[in-house]
Design a protein around this motif. Structure first.
Motif, short mmCIF file in Angstrom:
data_model
loop_
_atom_site.label_atom_id
_atom_site.label_comp_id
_atom_site.label_asym_id
_atom_site.label_seq_id
_atom_site.Cartn_x
_atom_site.Cartn_y
_atom_site.Cartn_z
N LEU A 1 0.85 -1.14 0.15
CA LEU A 1 -0.10 -0.03 -0.09
C LEU A 1 0.89 1.26 0.07
N ASP A 2 0.93 1.97 -1.16
CA ASP A 2 1.96 3.08 -1.20
C ASP A 2 1.10 3.98 -2.59
N ASP A 3 1.26 5.00 -2.15
CA ASP A 3 0.49 6.03 -3.30
C ASP A 3 1.54 6.17 -4.41
N ASP A 4 2.69 6.28 -4.22
CA ASP A 4 3.84 6.20 -5.44
C ASP A 4 4.01 5.14 -6.13
N GLU A 5 3.71 5.33 -7.29
CA GLU A 5 3.87 4.09 -8.34
C GLU A 5 5.22 3.48 -8.45
N ILE A 6 6.19 4.35 -8.46
CA ILE A 6 7.64 3.72 -8.54
C ILE A 6 7.76 2.97 -7.17
N ASN A 7 7.40 3.43 -6.06
CA ASN A 7 7.85 2.63 -4.79
C ASN A 7 7.03 1.30 -4.79
N ARG A 8 5.64 1.44 -5.38
CA ARG A 8 4.97 0.12 -5.43
C ARG A 8 5.58 -1.18 -6.29
N PHE A 9 6.07 -0.74 -7.48
CA PHE A 9 6.87 -1.35 -8.43
C PHE A 9 8.15 -2.06 -8.00
N THR A 10 8.75 -1.24 -7.35
CA THR A 10 10.03 -1.43 -6.30
C THR A 10 9.88 -2.73 -5.36
N LEU A 11 8.57 -2.46 -4.50
CA LEU A 11 8.17 -3.58 -3.82
C LEU A 11 7.74 -4.82 -4.18
N GLU A 12 7.07 -4.57 -5.54
CA GLU A 12 6.22 -5.62 -6.33
C GLU A 12 7.82 -6.60 -6.66
N HIS A 13 8.70 -5.81 -7.20
CA HIS A 13 9.76 -6.50 -7.92
C HIS A 13 10.65 -7.25 -6.57
N TYR A 14 10.68 -6.73 -5.61
CA TYR A 14 11.50 -7.36 -4.33
C TYR A 14 10.53 -8.51 -3.89
N ILE A 15 9.05 -8.56 -3.89
CA ILE A 15 8.52 -9.47 -3.25
C ILE A 15 8.65 -10.80 -4.36
N LYS A 16 8.73 -10.29 -5.93
CA LYS A 16 8.89 -11.63 -6.88
C LYS A 16 10.37 -12.25 -6.78
N LEU A 17 11.25 -11.20 -6.00
CA LEU A 17 12.45 -12.05 -5.79
C LEU A 17 12.48 -12.90 -4.76
N ASN A 18 11.47 -12.74 -3.69
CA ASN A 18 11.46 -13.45 -2.49
C ASN A 18 10.77 -14.50 -2.49
N ASP A 19 11.10 -15.86 -2.50
CA ASP A 19 10.17 -17.10 -2.61
C ASP A 19 9.21 -17.25 -1.41
N SER A 20 9.48 -16.64 -0.42
CA SER A 20 8.58 -16.55 0.82
C SER A 20 7.38 -15.74 0.82
N LEU A 21 7.38 -15.09 -0.22
CA LEU A 21 6.05 -14.12 -0.22
C LEU A 21 5.28 -14.47 -1.55
N GLN A 22 4.01 -14.03 -1.27
CA GLN A 22 2.79 -14.12 -2.37
C GLN A 22 2.38 -12.81 -2.58
N LEU A 23 2.31 -11.87 -3.61
CA LEU A 23 1.63 -10.80 -3.57
C LEU A 23 0.11 -10.90 -3.70
N VAL A 24 -0.74 -10.55 -3.00
CA VAL A 24 -2.11 -10.57 -3.25
C VAL A 24 -2.74 -9.30 -3.81
N ALA A 25 -2.22 -8.11 -3.36
CA ALA A 25 -2.72 -6.76 -3.75
C ALA A 25 -1.62 -5.68 -3.82
N SER A 26 -1.89 -4.86 -4.72
CA SER A 26 -0.88 -3.75 -4.77
C SER A 26 -1.82 -2.43 -4.85
N LEU A 27 -1.84 -1.69 -3.77
CA LEU A 27 -2.79 -0.60 -3.77
C LEU A 27 -2.30 0.68 -3.51
N ALA A 28 -2.97 1.89 -4.34
CA ALA A 28 -2.55 2.94 -4.29
C ALA A 28 -2.82 4.10 -3.21
#
Length: 137
Positions: free
Chosen positions: A17-44
């Motif tokens: 949950l972040d209003d900044d798109e670049i920060n959301r994309f960065t976190l989404e990328h980090y989550i994809k790199l981490n096998d112990s996480l599954q992204l359910v929602a990315s909220l603005a």
């Protein structure tokens, strides 16, 4: 020859949950790199976050920005009756005391790298393993 078997860590569901798109994309990328996480929602924003959690949707961990329009992340967190484990992701260091009073697991100051992000994920996993769910709230 001895084989040591370690059970794989369970996959933790998460939301960003972040209003900044670049920060959301960065976190989404980090989550994809981490096998112990599954992204359910990315909220603005916090209103989207309140809507998400008001429909009985749950995640294990929420990566939450503090400074957002409408409602800041800490105020939104106070409104959640059963908040998930929270890792704050913010550019502002001044909210740390208030954040830890709300029992956040970790506090990441932007910009942060993947190694620091992974450390926060490890802290969440440890808390979920060692503390009964009813005592975390």
């Amino acid at each position: 020859m001895t084989h040591i078997y370690t059970a794989p860590s369970p996959v933790l569901t998460c939301a960003v949950l972040d209003d900044d798109e670049i920060n959301r994309f960065t976190l989404e990328h980090y989550i994809k790199l981490n096998d112990s996480l599954q992204l359910v929602a990315s909220l603005a924003g916090s209103i989207e976050g309140l809507d998400f959690f008001s429909t009985d949707r749950r995640v294990d961990v929420l990566f939450l920005d503090v400074e957002m329009p409408d409602l800041n992340g800490l105020d939104m967190l106070r409104l959640l009756p059963e908040p998930p484990q929270v890792v704050l992701t913010t550019a502002h260091e001044h909210c740390a005391w208030e954040a830890f009073e709300l029992r956040v697991v970790d506090y990441l100051v932007k910009p942060f790298g993947y190694d620091r992000f992974a450390q926060a994920v490890q802290r969440v996993a440890e808390r979920l393993r060692t503390v009964p769910q009813s005592r975390m709230l």
